[in-house]
Design a protein around this motif. Structure first.
Motif, PDB file in Angstrom:
ATOM      1  N   ALA A  51       0.768  -1.214   0.089  1.00  0.00           N
ATOM      2  CA  ALA A  51       0.086  -0.102   0.006  1.00  0.00           C
ATOM      3  C   ALA A  51       0.867   1.202   0.111  1.00  0.00           C
ATOM      4  O   ALA A  51       0.788   2.012  -0.840  1.00  0.00           O
ATOM      5  CB  ALA A  51      -0.917  -0.136   1.202  1.00  0.00           C
ATOM      6  N   ARG A  52       2.119   1.298   0.734  1.00  0.00           N
ATOM      7  CA  ARG A  52       2.845   2.424   0.792  1.00  0.00           C
ATOM      8  C   ARG A  52       3.348   2.714  -0.536  1.00  0.00           C
ATOM      9  O   ARG A  52       3.759   3.895  -1.066  1.00  0.00           O
ATOM     10  CB  ARG A  52       3.945   2.087   1.843  1.00  0.00           C
ATOM     11  N   GLU A  53       3.652   1.658  -1.286  1.00  0.00           N
ATOM     12  CA  GLU A  53       4.226   1.836  -2.630  1.00  0.00           C
ATOM     13  C   GLU A  53       3.383   2.288  -3.600  1.00  0.00           C
ATOM     14  O   GLU A  53       3.287   3.146  -4.415  1.00  0.00           O
ATOM     15  CB  GLU A  53       4.625   0.453  -3.420  1.00  0.00           C
ATOM     16  N   LYS A  54       1.999   2.039  -3.425  1.00  0.00           N
ATOM     17  CA  LYS A  54       1.020   2.668  -4.098  1.00  0.00           C
ATOM     18  C   LYS A  54       0.648   3.929  -4.036  1.00  0.00           C
ATOM     19  O   LYS A  54       0.434   4.713  -4.908  1.00  0.00           O
ATOM     20  CB  LYS A  54      -0.371   1.813  -3.907  1.00  0.00           C
ATOM     21  N   ARG A  62       8.773   8.372  -2.961  1.00  0.00           N
ATOM     22  CA  ARG A  62       9.202   7.255  -2.662  1.00  0.00           C
ATOM     23  C   ARG A  62       8.554   6.277  -1.515  1.00  0.00           C
ATOM     24  O   ARG A  62       7.965   7.192  -0.790  1.00  0.00           O
ATOM     25  CB  ARG A  62      10.892   7.309  -2.372  1.00  0.00           C
ATOM     26  N   ARG A  63       8.762   5.315  -1.700  1.00  0.00           N
ATOM     27  CA  ARG A  63       7.981   4.145  -0.809  1.00  0.00           C
ATOM     28  C   ARG A  63       8.437   4.847   0.864  1.00  0.00           C
ATOM     29  O   ARG A  63       7.437   4.734   1.720  1.00  0.00           O
ATOM     30  CB  ARG A  63       8.239   2.628  -0.776  1.00  0.00           C
ATOM     31  N   ASP A  64       9.524   4.806   1.173  1.00  0.00           N
ATOM     32  CA  ASP A  64      10.026   5.211   2.387  1.00  0.00           C
ATOM     33  C   ASP A  64       9.915   6.793   2.800  1.00  0.00           C
ATOM     34  O   ASP A  64      10.443   7.134   3.662  1.00  0.00           O
ATOM     35  CB  ASP A  64      11.834   4.925   2.713  1.00  0.00           C
ATOM     36  N   GLU A  65       9.199   7.467   2.012  1.00  0.00           N
ATOM     37  CA  GLU A  65       8.831   8.900   2.288  1.00  0.00           C
ATOM     38  C   GLU A  65       7.346   8.831   2.792  1.00  0.00           C
ATOM     39  O   GLU A  65       6.876  10.076   3.050  1.00  0.00           O
ATOM     40  CB  GLU A  65       9.034   9.796   1.123  1.00  0.00           C
ATOM     41  N   ILE A  66       6.623   7.858   2.824  1.00  0.00           N
ATOM     42  CA  ILE A  66       5.129   7.957   3.142  1.00  0.00           C
ATOM     43  C   ILE A  66       5.122   7.386   4.626  1.00  0.00           C
ATOM     44  O   ILE A  66       5.531   6.197   4.908  1.00  0.00           O
ATOM     45  CB  ILE A  66       4.307   6.881   2.175  1.00  0.00           C
ATOM     46  N   PHE A  67       4.424   7.969   5.204  1.00  0.00           N
ATOM     47  CA  PHE A  67       4.230   7.893   6.941  1.00  0.00           C
ATOM     48  C   PHE A  67       2.630   7.811   7.051  1.00  0.00           C
ATOM     49  O   PHE A  67       2.115   8.970   6.798  1.00  0.00           O
ATOM     50  CB  PHE A  67       5.120   8.803   7.677  1.00  0.00           C
ATOM     51  N   ARG A 216       9.566  14.320   2.528  1.00  0.00           N
ATOM     52  CA  ARG A 216      10.797  14.100   1.494  1.00  0.00           C
ATOM     53  C   ARG A 216      12.023  13.481   2.642  1.00  0.00           C
ATOM     54  O   ARG A 216      12.408  14.141   3.493  1.00  0.00           O
ATOM     55  CB  ARG A 216      11.266  15.595   0.806  1.00  0.00           C
ATOM     56  N   LYS A 217      12.613  12.678   1.617  1.00  0.00           N
ATOM     57  CA  LYS A 217      13.987  12.232   2.569  1.00  0.00           C
ATOM     58  C   LYS A 217      14.831  13.410   2.811  1.00  0.00           C
ATOM     59  O   LYS A 217      15.181  14.019   2.015  1.00  0.00           O
ATOM     60  CB  LYS A 217      14.643  11.130   1.381  1.00  0.00           C
ATOM     61  N   GLY A 218      15.630  13.283   4.029  1.00  0.00           N
ATOM     62  CA  GLY A 218      16.210  14.265   4.393  1.00  0.00           C
ATOM     63  C   GLY A 218      15.665  15.460   5.250  1.00  0.00           C
ATOM     64  O   GLY A 218      16.643  16.145   5.803  1.00  0.00           O
ATOM     65  N   GLU A 231       6.153   2.808  12.045  1.00  0.00           N
ATOM     66  CA  GLU A 231       6.433   3.874  10.884  1.00  0.00           C
ATOM     67  C   GLU A 231       8.045   4.331  10.978  1.00  0.00           C
ATOM     68  O   GLU A 231       8.311   5.695  10.765  1.00  0.00           O
ATOM     69  CB  GLU A 231       5.530   5.033  10.932  1.00  0.00           C
ATOM     70  N   ARG A 232       8.878   3.445  10.978  1.00  0.00           N
ATOM     71  CA  ARG A 232      10.134   3.702  11.251  1.00  0.00           C
ATOM     72  C   ARG A 232      10.350   4.459  12.083  1.00  0.00           C
ATOM     73  O   ARG A 232      11.322   5.637  11.875  1.00  0.00           O
ATOM     74  CB  ARG A 232      10.810   3.978   9.945  1.00  0.00           C
TER      75      ARG A 232
END
Length: 388
Positions: A51-54, A62-67, A216-218, A231-232
């Motif tokens: 779901a995060r990827e979608k 990016r997937r790792d930017e969705i929380f 956004r990453k960073g 959520e990481r």
């Protein structure tokens, strides 16, 4: 009651059958806590990742930017408070607008109480900010700009590309409340230089009580909710797996059909606006054409009361909303309409009609007949209107 016509999709949408079907197994069969390590929990963890990827794909992130969050209001609170507290050593100045959703407005007011300085940018008669006003408001203490993507009342789409470009050049974090925009109009967080973006599932035919914040990453941001490593380690709390799965499916469907649906709703919108503007004493609120959300119609009518009009339409099976809101037991004019320069009395006489996937041309034809008749009948008892 002969019929029911729902015209309040900006408030919420129904869950599409395909979305509910995808959610069901995670309400019954795959109910494991994603933080556990056994098989049924691994299944739920995998479903969250899919779901995060979608969702990331729906905004070109990016997937790792969705929380994931509990909805759009939490996402707005997290974005603004999180950036404010994480960057208070750099400055205490935040820029937003006078037409934001209350989730942004009230959060900024809260931060003002803590010593932060907030600039509320004015808007023109159509609801657009002036880019020069934004540039002139930025100072060496500015740490965040928060401007909504599209307004929930009047449908005006802000110049997000220009805002993002200015913020990136100045090294200022840019957040946008995109709750009304996601799933309805194209969004590219990379091309638009968006650092944080708020999403709510129930605005695009997903379940209520689930949303997301794109970070956004960073980007340096403090947590809003503490207590666990979910959520990481950024948002504590056991994940709403079924809601997340439903949200992923909903955005997937919305993106697939976005262009065709936008064109269909824009035609219905323009047809309805054209007819309602023929009513004496009527006024369109917000932008015109492609700068307006496809399904949004917001009108003010002299000689009526917006809340009473909504109730009269309700009796006819038409479900709409007024631009006024209840505050401290009294009906107050919409802060959005007042920001456009609309007089308070006329701002109270507003009607918002928002269309969606269930709206048909036949329903719009019916509205074009019934609403003018209802307003005409209402005005008969209004001495001020009749003696104008």
């Amino acid at each position: 009651m002969e019929r029911e016509i729902y015209m309040d999709y900006a408030a919420t949408t129904y869950i599409k059958p395909e979305v509910l079907e995808e959610m069901n197994p995670y309400l019954t069969q795959y109910f494991g806590n994603p933080s556990s390590i056994y098989r049924i929990s691994r299944n739920t963890k995998m479903a969250i990742d899919i779901a995060r990827e979608k969702i990331a794909g729906g905004i070109n992130g990016r997937r790792d930017e969705i929380f994931f969050t509990g909805g759009g209001s939490e996402a707005d609170n997290w974005a603004i408070k999180g950036i404010a507290f994480a960057n208070k050593d750099k400055g205490n100045h935040i820029i937003t607008t006078g037409i934001e959703h209350h989730a942004v407005m009230h959060t900024c007011e809260y931060l003002e109480e803590l010593g932060f300085e907030i600039t509320y940018l004015p808007v023109d008669e159509f609801g657009f900010i002036n880019i020069e006003d934004l540039k002139n408001s930025i100072n060496d203490k500015t740490i965040l700009v928060s401007v909504m993507f599209a307004n929930n009342e009047i449908g005006t789409i802000e110049p997000i590309n220009d805002i993002g470009k200015i913020c990136r050049e100045k090294g200022i974090v840019f957040h946008t409340d995109a709750v009304q925009a996601v799933g309805n109009i194209p969004i590219d967080v990379k091309a638009m230089n968006i650092d944080l973006l708020s999403i709510a599932s129930h605005k695009f035919y997903g379940p209520k009580g689930i949303g997301a914040l794109y970070i956004r990453k960073g980007i340096k941001i403090h947590n809003l909710i503490h207590g666990g490593a979910q959520e990481r380690a950024k948002r504590a709390g056991t994940e709403n797996v079924a809601g997340i799965v439903g949200m992923g499916k909903a955005i997937e469907l919305a993106v697939q059909n976005m262009e065709n649906e936008a064109n269909r709703l824009s035609c219905l919108r323009d047809k309805l606006i054209e007819r309602l503007l023929q009513i004496p004493g009527s006024k369109l609120n917000g932008a015109i054409g492609e700068d307006r959300l496809p399904g949004n119609v917001n009108m003010s009518f002299e000689g009526i009361d917006g809340e009473i009009l909504v109730m009269k339409l309700d009796n006819l099976g038409i479900f709409a909303s007024s631009g006024s809101a209840c505050s401290a037991g009294a009906i107050e004019p919409s802060h959005v309409l007042l920001a456009l320069g609309i007089p308070a009395e006329l701002a109270k006489n507003s009607l918002r009609l928002s269309m969606g996937s269930g709206t048909t041309e036949e329903e719009v034809e019916y509205l074009m007949k019934v609403i003018p008749e209802t307003i005409k009948e209402f005005r008969k008892s209004n001495e001020k209107w009749n003696n104008r």
